[in-house]
Write a protein that holds these residues in place. Structure first.
Motif, short mmCIF file in Angstrom:
data_model
loop_
_atom_site.label_atom_id
_atom_site.label_comp_id
_atom_site.label_asym_id
_atom_site.label_seq_id
_atom_site.Cartn_x
_atom_site.Cartn_y
_atom_site.Cartn_z
N ASP A 179 37.84 49.79 35.28
CA ASP A 179 38.63 50.08 36.48
C ASP A 179 39.56 48.90 36.78
O ASP A 179 39.29 47.77 36.37
CB ASP A 179 37.66 50.28 37.65
CG ASP A 179 38.25 51.12 38.76
OD1 ASP A 179 39.44 51.46 38.69
OD2 ASP A 179 37.50 51.43 39.71
N ASP A 180 40.63 49.17 37.51
CA ASP A 180 41.54 48.12 37.99
C ASP A 180 42.05 47.23 36.86
O ASP A 180 42.27 46.03 37.06
CB ASP A 180 40.85 47.21 39.03
CG ASP A 180 40.36 47.98 40.24
OD1 ASP A 180 40.77 49.14 40.40
OD2 ASP A 180 39.58 47.41 41.01
N GLU A 236 46.55 54.87 37.65
CA GLU A 236 46.06 55.07 39.02
C GLU A 236 47.17 54.86 40.04
O GLU A 236 48.06 54.05 39.83
CB GLU A 236 45.04 53.98 39.36
CG GLU A 236 43.71 54.07 38.72
CD GLU A 236 42.74 53.13 39.44
OE1 GLU A 236 41.81 53.65 40.05
OE2 GLU A 236 42.92 51.90 39.36
#
Ligand code: C2E
Ligand code: CA
Ligand code: CA
Ligand code: CA
Length: 278
Positions: A179-180, A236
């Motif tokens: 993630d991220d 995202e």
């Protein structure tokens, strides 16, 4: 000038005190929040770039504070992490998300993976693998429909035990996403020895990408490298049609963001799926 200094000092100490008070206030409330059933979940679609159809779901937690209303996870997850409450909170989220995913599957909704965020703190203890296996057994969700989102910070401490746990999870059929990506310190090639299957490009990568030659060439290179490593790429925080088109052209595998849908409570998310598949 002296007066100004004094007043700005006063201002500073007051906001510091306020923020410490707020922290203590929230941390106290956090202790009973699970027991008092103040948490709830919202769901956001991950979509196929070309068709815009939902191909995955991310679960995000919300806290309905009895006095302060709805509090965002950016405010309370860090406090839950320092106080250790995060372990039980994440397990509650995982159980609820798996239960919801199984329920949707049983009711004829498309069988797509459910993503759940897992704090790095989960890896500093024993029993994580067993806890996840138990939750899958109890809820009846097939492991192939569970995707765990972790950040690079998981790998700061001892890499080997983390890799062992992730390998166990992957062998069970669970997918792991980073993630991220792009906000930390690791490069994709450093992630090569990890049993992961998805990289989620952080919104900072997405914002203003068309205005910056530099940024867009970095993004292109990252996506190509990830694909050459056999990883799926998710962009995202897609908010505009231009961003959607840009990342579709770059062959991202999935997109996520307010442009498609904000995170929705279960009943509204169902409506979203029903309209989409009608
Ligand atoms: P994240 O995992 O990176 O989740 C994505 C965040 O971006 C979510 O914020 C989501 O609402 C927001 N977002 C989605 N699309 C857009 C967009 O188009 N534009 C913008 N500006 N934002 C968008 P949220 O729900 O406030 O969650 C914040 C963070 O809190 C999450 O970031 C995650 O790190 C953490 N978090 C949320 N739920 C959980 C949980 O159950 N467990 C743990 N450990 N952390 C969680
Ligand atoms: Ca996430
Ligand atoms: Ca993220
Ligand atoms: Ca984040």
């Amino acid at each position: 000038a002296k007066e100004q200094g004094a007043s700005s000092y006063h201002f500073f100490s007051q906001t510091l005190e306020d923020s410490l008070n707020e922290k203590m206030y929230l941390e106290n409330g956090l202790r009973n929040a699970l027991h008092d059933e103040e948490f709830f979940l919202v769901y956001q679609p991950l979509v196929s770039p070309a068709s815009g159809k939902t191909t995955g779901i991310e679960t995000l937690i919300r806290w309905r504070h009895p006095k302060s209303g709805i509090i965002s996870p950016d405010k309370f997850i860090p406090l839950a992490e320092t106080s250790g409450l995060i372990v039980d909170i994440d397990l509650w989220v995982l159980r609820e998300a798996c239960r919801q995913a199984k329920d949707w599957q049983d009711r004829g909704f498309p069988k797509i993976p459910m993503s759940v965020n897992l704090s790095a703190k989960q890896f500093y203890r024993t029993g994580l693998f067993e806890d996840i296996r138990t939750i899958l057994e109890e809820t009846g969700l097939n492991a192939h429909y569970l995707n765990l989102e972790i950040t690079e910070s998981v790998f700061i401490k001892h890499m080997d035990p983390v890799i062992d746990t992730l390998t166990q999870l992957r062998n069970m059929g669970i997918q792991i996403s980073i993630d991220d990506f792009g906000t930390g310190y690791s490069s994709l090639s450093q992630l090569q020895r990890l049993p992961i299957s998805v990289v989620k490009l952080d919104r900072t990568f997405i914002q203003d990408v068309e205005q910056s030659e530099m940024k867009s060439s970095v993004v292109k290179a990252v996506i190509e490298l990830a694909h050459s490593m056999g990883l799926k790429v998710v962009a995202e925080g897609i908010e505009t049609e231009q961003e959607r088109n840009f990342f579709t052209r770059l062959a991202c595998d999935e997109l996520q963001g307010f442009y498609f849908s904000k995170p929705l409570e279960a009943s509204l998310f169902e409506q979203y799926l029903i309209i989409e598949y009608r």
